[in-house]
Design an enzyme around this catalytic site. Structure first.
Site, PDB file in Angstrom:
ATOM      1  N   HIS A  90       0.838  -1.202   0.000  1.00 52.64           N
ATOM      2  CA  HIS A  90       0.000   0.000   0.000  1.00 52.64           C
ATOM      3  C   HIS A  90       0.876   1.257   0.000  1.00 52.64           C
ATOM      4  O   HIS A  90       0.691   2.161  -0.830  1.00 52.64           O
ATOM      5  CB  HIS A  90      -0.917  -0.010   1.222  1.00 52.64           C
ATOM      6  CG  HIS A  90      -1.847   1.158   1.283  1.00 52.64           C
ATOM      7  ND1 HIS A  90      -3.119   1.124   0.749  1.00 52.64           N
ATOM      8  CD2 HIS A  90      -1.700   2.400   1.802  1.00 52.64           C
ATOM      9  CE1 HIS A  90      -3.704   2.292   0.940  1.00 52.64           C
ATOM     10  NE2 HIS A  90      -2.856   3.089   1.574  1.00 52.64           N
ATOM     11  N   GLU A  91       1.816   1.304   0.931  1.00 52.50           N
ATOM     12  CA  GLU A  91       2.671   2.486   1.029  1.00 52.50           C
ATOM     13  C   GLU A  91       3.633   2.583  -0.151  1.00 52.50           C
ATOM     14  O   GLU A  91       4.015   3.681  -0.555  1.00 52.50           O
ATOM     15  CB  GLU A  91       3.448   2.467   2.353  1.00 52.50           C
ATOM     16  CG  GLU A  91       2.579   2.456   3.605  1.00 52.50           C
ATOM     17  CD  GLU A  91       1.557   3.581   3.634  1.00 52.50           C
ATOM     18  OE1 GLU A  91       1.830   4.657   3.046  1.00 52.50           O
ATOM     19  OE2 GLU A  91       0.483   3.402   4.247  1.00 52.50           O
ATOM     20  N   HIS A 114       1.987   4.643  -2.847  1.00 52.18           N
ATOM     21  CA  HIS A 114       2.124   6.089  -2.579  1.00 52.18           C
ATOM     22  C   HIS A 114       3.549   6.556  -2.882  1.00 52.18           C
ATOM     23  O   HIS A 114       3.760   7.592  -3.517  1.00 52.18           O
ATOM     24  CB  HIS A 114       1.809   6.381  -1.109  1.00 52.18           C
ATOM     25  CG  HIS A 114       0.378   6.173  -0.727  1.00 52.18           C
ATOM     26  ND1 HIS A 114      -0.671   6.630  -1.485  1.00 52.18           N
ATOM     27  CD2 HIS A 114      -0.176   5.570   0.364  1.00 52.18           C
ATOM     28  CE1 HIS A 114      -1.822   6.306  -0.886  1.00 52.18           C
ATOM     29  NE2 HIS A 114      -1.539   5.664   0.225  1.00 52.18           N
TER      30      HIS A 114
END
Length: 422
Positions: free
Chosen positions: A21-22, A25
Site C-alpha cells: 500500500h505504502e 504512494h
C-alpha cells in the site's frame, strides 16, 4: 511451534499488505518529484531505521498500518526568522549546504550569521550579518539540510512539496496506495495459479487428482481418465458430470471411460455425504503463465465484487462492532488459515489486500478516500479547500478511527480469549 508459525505468517501477511500500500504512494510521489521524508511500516516508537538517499525507512512498534511522510503535508521544519543566529556550512561554490540552528559549537568551520531574511522554499536564499557586521548573501542548495538538536532534516523547496503538484499528480499519488493492494492480490492469485494450478473448462469431463480411498480410487480409475457417458447419457463438461454424481448419492451409475484411446465401462456408486453424491475426484488443474494470468485478474475482480456486496448488506442491515476486525481479529483468522495450509493462507492474504484497498477508497476523513474527496471538491471549486480546514477534518477523522480501532481491538481480545478458554 504453531504459535511461532502463526506469528510469522501474521507478520509477513500484515507487513506485505501495508508495504505494498505504502509502496504505491511512495513510487508515484517520487515520480511526481515529491520529497519523501519517511517510509514507515507501523506507528509509534521506531524499532528500526535506515536512511537511503532522501528517505528514512522505518519499522515502528504498533502494527496498525504505515505511512509515507511527504514534504508539505505537515508544517515545514523550523522558521528561520530575522534575528536568529545560525551557522552555515558552504560548499566550494559558496552555496549553503547546512544550516545549523542549535549546537553550533560542534561545527567549528561553520560561518555564523544573524538572519535578516531567509527563504528556503521559493527563492532559496539566506541573508544577514556576519560576526564582523558585514551584510552577506548566500544561495541555498535545494538539498541543503537543517541541523537542530543533533538531527538533520533536508529542506523542501516548494516544487518538492506535495501541495505544489498538479491535481492529477496528487490524485495519482493517493490512489496508488489502494491500487497497489489490488495489484498485490492479483500477484497472490497469479502465484496460486502457478503453484497449485487453475481449474480449466474443457469440452469433456476429465479426472484430475483421485482421492485415495474414495469410490473412484477403489474402482481403479486414474488421473487423466475421461468420462464419455454416464448411464448412456453423453457428458460434455466437468459440470455435467458433477451434477449427475451429486444428485445420485447411493445410486449405481454406469460410467463409460476413455483411457489412452481405449473405452471401457465401470460401475460407481457415489458415497452419500449429507445428501450429496461424492466419488472422490478433483477437477483437473493447469499450471502455466497463460492460465494463471487471466485467473489472477478474474479472481481479483470476483472478490472485489463480493466485498462490495457484503458492504452493501452491512449498510442495509445495520453495522455492528462485531462486523469489524482489528489486528487481533486478523491474527486469529490468520492462525486458522495457517493451520489449513499455504493455499488457504495465500487466499486469505489476497482477500485481505483487496479489502484494505476498498476500505481506503471509502470517503472517510484520514483515509485515502477522504483525501480524494477533498481533491474532488477542489476540482469542482477550481481551488483547494483551505489547508487548515482540511487538516482539522482529517485530524478529527483520525481520532475517531483510533477510537474505533481501540473498541474493535478490545472486542477482538474478548472474542479471542473466549475462544481460547482463557
Amino acid at each position: 511451534m504453531n504459535t511461532l508459525v502463526t506469528i510469522t505468517a501474521f507478520i509477513i501477511l500484515f507487513g506485505s499488505l501495508v508495504f505494498f500500500h505504502e509502496l504505491g504512494h511512495f513510487i508515484f510521489a517520487k515520480r511526481a518529484g515529491i520529497l519523501c521524508r519517511e517510509f514507515a511500516i507501523g506507528f509509534g516508537p521506531k524499532l528500526f531505521a535506515i536512511k537511503r538517499n532522501e528517505t528514512v525507512y522505518t519499522i515502528r512498534l504498533l502494527p496498525l498500518g504505515g505511512y509515507v511522510r511527504m514534504a508539505g503535508e505537515d508544517p515545514e521544519l523550523i522558521e528561520l526568522n530575522p534575528g536568529l543566529r545560525v551557522g552555515l556550512e558552504l560548499d566550494q561554490e559558496e552555496v549553503v549546504r547546512k544550516i545549523i540552528v542549535t549546537q553550533k559549537d560542534r561545527y567549528p568551520n561553520a560561518k555564523i550569521i544573524e538572519i535578516d531574511h531567509a527563504d528556503i522554499e521559493h527563492d532559496l536564499v539566506i541573508r544577514g550579518y556576519d560576526d564582523e557586521e558585514e551584510y552577506v548573501y548566500y544561495k541555498v542548495h535545494p538539498q541543503a539540510v537543517l541541523v537542530d538538536r543533533g538531527g538533520e532534516t533536508q529542506i523542501a523547496p516548494y516544487d518538492r512539496q506535495f501541495s505544489s503538484k498538479s491535481l492529477i499528480a496528487r490524485t495519482l499519488t493517493i490512489v496508488a496506495g489502494p491500487l497497489f493492494n489490488f495489484l498485490l492480490a492479483a500477484l497472490i492469485f497469479f502465484f496460486i495459479g502457478m503453484l497449485f494450478g487453475v481449474p480449466v473448462e474443457k469440452p469433456y469431463a476429465q479426472f484430475g487428482e483421485i482421492a485415495e480411498g474414495g469410490v473412484a480410487h477403489q474402482a481403479g480409475l486414474k488421473e487423466g481418465d475421461i468420462v464419455r457417458k454416464i448411464d448412456g447419457v453423453p457428458i460434455d463438461s466437468w459440470g455435467e458430470m458433477v451434477e449427475i454424481i451429486r444428485e445420485n448419492p447411493g445410486e449405481d451409475l454406469l460410467f463409460e471411460i476413455e483411457r489412452g484411446g481405449e473405452i471401457f465401462t465401470v460401475h460407481l456408486t457415489p458415497r452419500d455425504e449429507d445428501g450429496v453424491g461424492i466419488i472422490g475426484v478433483h477437477h483437473p488443474l493447469e499450471r502455466s503463465f497463460f492460465v494463471a494470468l487471466p485467473y489472477s485478474i478474474e479472481m481479483t475482480w470476483f472478490y472485489t465484487k463480493q466485498i462490495f456486496i457484503i458492504l452493501g448488506n452491512l449498510i442495509s442491515e445495520g453495522i455492528s462492532i462485531d462486523d469489524f476486525a482489528g489486528p487481533v481479529g486478523i491474527y486469529a483468522s490468520t492462525e486458522v488459515m495457517a493451520q489449513r495450509g499455504l493455499l488457504d493462507l495465500m487466499l486469505w492474504g489476497a482477500v485481505l489486500s483487496i479489502n484494505l484497498g476498498i476500505m481506503n477508497l471509502l470517503p472517510i476523513p484520514a483515509l485515502d478516500g477522504g483525501r480524494l474527496m477533498f481533491f474532488a471538491i477542489e476540482a469542482i471549486r477550481g481551488k483547494p479547500v483551505p489547508k487548515e480546514k482540511e487538516s482539522l477534518v482529517h485530524f478529527l477523522g483520525f481520532a475517531l478511527l483510533m477510537l474505533l480501532m481501540l473498541a474493535v481491538t478490545w472486542n477482538d481480545f474478548q472474542r479471542f480469549f473466549i475462544e481460547k478458554n482463557f
